[in-house]
Write a protein that holds these residues in place. Sequence first.
Motif, mmCIF file in Angstrom:
data_model
loop_
_atom_site.group_PDB
_atom_site.id
_atom_site.type_symbol
_atom_site.label_atom_id
_atom_site.label_comp_id
_atom_site.label_asym_id
_atom_site.label_seq_id
_atom_site.Cartn_x
_atom_site.Cartn_y
_atom_site.Cartn_z
ATOM 1 N N GLU A 496 119.543 66.317 79.857
ATOM 2 C CA GLU A 496 119.139 65.414 80.941
ATOM 3 C C GLU A 496 117.644 65.457 81.221
ATOM 4 O OE1 GLU A 496 120.390 64.059 85.444
ATOM 5 O OE2 GLU A 496 121.491 65.666 84.431
ATOM 6 N N PHE A 497 117.038 66.652 81.095
ATOM 7 C CA PHE A 497 115.653 66.793 81.548
ATOM 8 C C PHE A 497 114.649 67.113 80.437
ATOM 9 C CE2 PHE A 497 118.399 68.178 85.137
ATOM 10 C CZ PHE A 497 118.088 67.150 86.018
ATOM 11 N N GLY A 498 115.130 67.302 79.217
ATOM 12 C CA GLY A 498 114.216 67.602 78.107
ATOM 13 C C GLY A 498 113.360 66.399 77.737
ATOM 14 N N LYS A 499 112.111 66.665 77.364
ATOM 15 C CA LYS A 499 111.179 65.608 76.952
ATOM 16 C C LYS A 499 110.456 66.031 75.678
ATOM 17 C CE LYS A 499 110.236 63.679 81.558
ATOM 18 N NZ LYS A 499 109.193 63.387 82.569
ATOM 19 N N PRO A 500 109.932 65.060 74.922
ATOM 20 C CA PRO A 500 109.192 65.423 73.691
ATOM 21 C C PRO A 500 107.934 66.230 74.022
ATOM 22 C CG PRO A 500 109.741 63.074 73.741
ATOM 23 C CD PRO A 500 110.039 63.610 75.103
ATOM 24 N N ARG A 501 107.511 67.024 73.064
ATOM 25 C CA ARG A 501 106.296 67.838 73.198
ATOM 26 C C ARG A 501 105.061 66.945 73.285
ATOM 27 N NH1 ARG A 501 103.470 72.409 72.073
ATOM 28 N NH2 ARG A 501 105.319 73.704 72.239
ATOM 29 N N LYS A 502 104.090 67.348 74.116
ATOM 30 C CA LYS A 502 102.836 66.609 74.261
ATOM 31 C C LYS A 502 101.680 67.259 73.504
ATOM 32 C CE LYS A 502 103.731 64.626 78.857
ATOM 33 N NZ LYS A 502 103.264 64.575 80.269
ATOM 34 N N THR A 503 101.665 68.600 73.484
ATOM 35 C CA THR A 503 100.533 69.328 72.910
ATOM 36 C C THR A 503 100.767 69.632 71.440
ATOM 37 O OG1 THR A 503 100.073 70.349 75.050
ATOM 38 C CG2 THR A 503 99.103 71.403 73.122
ATOM 39 N N ALA A 504 99.800 69.309 70.602
ATOM 40 C CA ALA A 504 99.879 69.638 69.182
ATOM 41 C C ALA A 504 99.412 71.082 68.977
ATOM 42 C CB ALA A 504 99.017 68.684 68.366
ATOM 43 N N ILE A 505 100.056 71.790 68.045
ATOM 44 C CA ILE A 505 99.684 73.174 67.738
ATOM 45 C C ILE A 505 99.298 73.245 66.270
ATOM 46 C CG2 ILE A 505 100.488 75.565 67.631
ATOM 47 C CD1 ILE A 505 102.346 74.954 69.928
ATOM 48 N N GLU A 506 98.082 73.691 66.024
ATOM 49 C CA GLU A 506 97.593 73.735 64.648
ATOM 50 C C GLU A 506 96.509 74.788 64.501
ATOM 51 O OE1 GLU A 506 94.257 70.254 64.696
ATOM 52 O OE2 GLU A 506 96.346 69.554 64.845
ATOM 53 N N ASN A 507 96.146 75.049 63.274
ATOM 54 C CA ASN A 507 95.001 75.912 62.986
ATOM 55 C C ASN A 507 93.812 75.013 62.683
ATOM 56 O OD1 ASN A 507 95.945 78.629 63.202
ATOM 57 N ND2 ASN A 507 97.206 78.267 61.394
ATOM 58 N N ALA A 508 93.056 74.688 63.712
ATOM 59 C CA ALA A 508 91.920 73.789 63.527
ATOM 60 C C ALA A 508 90.725 74.555 62.970
ATOM 61 C CB ALA A 508 91.561 73.134 64.851
ATOM 62 N N LYS A 509 89.885 73.840 62.247
ATOM 63 C CA LYS A 509 88.671 74.462 61.720
ATOM 64 C C LYS A 509 87.723 74.803 62.860
ATOM 65 C CE LYS A 509 88.666 72.055 57.250
ATOM 66 N NZ LYS A 509 87.914 71.111 56.379
#
Length: 746
Positions: A496-509
Motif C-alpha cells: 500500500e505504501f511502498g514507492k520506487p527509489r528516488k536516489t541513484a547509488i553508484e561509484n562515481a568518478k
Amino acid sequence: MEEQIIKTEYSDVMQKSYIDYAMSVIVARALPDIRDGLKPVQRRTLYDMYELGIKYDRPYRKCARIVGDTMGKYHPHGDSSIYDALVVLAQDFKKGRTLVDGHGNFGSIEGDGAAAMRYTEARLEKITQEVYLADLDKDVVDFVPNFDETEKEPEVLPVKIPNLLVNGAEGIAVGMATSIPPHNLAEVVDAVKAYMNNNDISTEELMEYMPGPDFPTGGIVANKDELLAIYENGTGKIKVRGKVAFEKGKKGKDELVITEIPYTMVGANIGKFLNDVGSLVETKKTSDIVDISNQSSKEGIRIVLELKKNADPEKLLNLLYKKTKLEDTFGVNMLAVSDGRPEIMGLREIIRHHVDFQYVIAGRKYRTLLKKELDKKEIQEGLIKACDVIDLIIEMLRGSKNIKDAKDCLVNGNTEKIKFKTKQSEKMASQLRFTERQATAILEMRLYKLIGLEIEALIKEHSETLKNIEKYEDILNNRVSMSKVITKELDAVKKEFGKPRKTAIENAKEAVYEENKIVEQEVVFLMDRFGYAKTIDKSVYDRNKDAADSENRYVIPCMNTDRICVFTSTGRLHLMKVLDIPFGKLRDKGTPIDNLGNYDSREENVIYIDSLERVKESRILYATRQGMLKRVEGNEFDVAKRTVAATKLQDGDSVLFVGITLENEDIVLQTEKGIFLRYSAEEIPFKKKTAVGVRGIKLDALDFVENIYLMEQRTEKAVMYGDKEVLLHRLKVGKRDTRGVKVRLT
C-alpha cells in the motif's frame, strides 16, 4: 522543625547535576528510541492527534489546537519545539514518509519557514494511522504517567516498520549527536523479512535488499563501495551529488540543468549554492557561465546554468562538484536510545532491535485478542446452554423476587428464595452452574435472541470464536506462525505504501578540477585615505608614480600571488589575497577595504598595511595607547586563517602603532601631556604575537601614549608638538619604562 544543613563538595553537586541534565536531554529530548524511531516530542504529537481523532479521513484541525493540547497534556517544553516537530513531520522533502498531512504553508525546500501555527492545519497521514498508531487499544505497549500524572501516554508507539531507517533522524544532545539518512520503505521491509528468515544474515547480504539511503530529494550517492563499512559500523560519510542534465536552450546555447539536489542542500543551502556559483564567475574561476536562474516550482527542482558557446560542460561540472554544495557529504552517526542508553548501531543491529520489538508487540496483541475470544467463548457457551433450558430459566426468573436471587440460582443453584411451579423444575434449577459472566449475559439477553435464526447465528459465531482461539494460541505458542503474521503485515504495508527509489547509488568518478595556473606578475596595491583599495600593473604605477603616491595613503609593491596584511586597532590581523583585490586602472575607484576583509570598519581602525612577504622578512614593532611595547618576528603572521589575533590587549587598551623596525633605531614615545621618552629599540624584547608585551613608559594618571616615532641613530629628526618644534635627536637617550622629559608649550 529544625533546619538541617547538608555539607557537600560543590564539584560533586555540579557533576551529578550536569550528568542528570545531560541524560535528560539525551533520553527525553534529542535522540530517537530504537523501537519506534521517534523522539519524545514527535511521539507525543502523533499520539495527541490520535487522541483528538484527527484522522486521515476526517477534516483538518488547526495546528495551534494540536500544539496547545500536546503541550498541556504531554510535552511542557514550549510550543515552538512542538510546532517545529509537527512541521518537519509534514515536509516531504525532509522525510522519507511524511507522517502528518499538512494543509497550508509548511515551508519549502528552499528554506522558507512555515506559517504561524494559527494559520496552518493538519491531520494524520493514512500510513501513520495504520502503521504507527494501530493496535494501541490492544495493550501492545506500556502507558506511563505524563509530567503531572494527570494523563497516560504511550512509552513507545507500536510502529510496524523500522521508522529509524525509513525516515532517518537528526538530533543534537549533550556531547553526542545522531544523523541517520532516510531509506526506501519497500527496500527496508524486504531487509526486515530477510533478517526474519535468517537471523545470521550479514550486513552485506542485507544490503542486497536495501542498498543504501533513499533521500526524498533524489540525487546520487557517489561512494557505493564505502556504504558497507558505514552500515557495519553505524558511522561514516556518504558522498551525495545533485542530478545534472545537459540541454539545448531556446537560443541554441547549452544549458546545464540541475533537476535533483543533494539532501544536504535542502533549505538555505540552495541560496548559498546560487551565491557560490555567482562567486565563481566574479572571481574568474570560470567564464563558461553566462546566466543562472532558479526555475524550481511545485513540480520539482530546476536550476538552470546558461553556458557560453564552446564551453566545456564536463570541466564546469567538476568545478561545481569541487567548489559548491552540488557535491557534499552526509555524516552518518546511527545513534539511538536502546534500553534507556544511547548506543551507536549498524544496520543489522537496528533491524534486530526492530524485529525483537515486533515479536513483543505481536505477543501482547495476540494475548489480548486471545483473552477477548476466551471471554467471548465463555459467554457464548453460556447462552447456548441457556437456550437448551430456556423454559426452566424463564420459570426461575418469574419466581424470583430480584436479580440477585436469580443470579445466585444461575451461578450456585440456590433455589431457596425462588418459587417454582413444580418440584422437578426446582430440582433441575438447583443443578444450574453458570459462571458469573455467563449469568450476567443470560440476564441481559433480549427475547429476540430466542428466534431460531438468532440461535443459529450464535452457534456459528461460537464456531468462529473457537477457530480464532485455536489460531491465536498457535501464533502465541509457535514462533514460525508469529513470523508469518508479522511478515503478512509487512507485505501489506509495502503493497500500500511502498514507492520506487528516488536516489541513484553508484561509484562515481572523483571530480577532478585543475585550476588555471596563475601567471605571476608584479602589481602595486593602492589604498586611498577613504579606504578604497585596488591593484594596478607595476608599469602603470611607474609611469604615474607621483600622482599615485600623492593620492593614496598606502602604496605597496607586491606580487599578485602574495597576501596583504591589515593590522587594526583591536589587535587583529586580517589577511587577504592580492588576487581577491580588484585589479584595474589608476583612476578606478576601487573597493572599500572592509568589504574585502573580515573586519568591521565601525569597530576597527586600520593601523598598518603591508605585504605578507615583506612582513615575514621583518621585525614588527607593536605599541599601544597604554604604553605596552613588543617586537614580533614577522614569520609568526604567516598563517592560513583570514583573521587572527595579532596581539593581546589589556582592558581599555588599543593598538596605536604597528611598523617594521630596523637595526640601530631609536624609538621616541610622546604622550598626550607632552612627555617625550627616547631609548634604543633594542631594549624592547621579542615576544610571541599572543603576548601583551612590556611597559615602554611610566605614564601619569589619565595620560596615554599619543605618538610613536622611529629614527635611525645619529640622524636628525624634528616633529611638531602643538605649535612647538621638537628636535628628537636632541632628546637625551634614556631607558625603557622610565618617565621621560616634559616638553612645555610656550
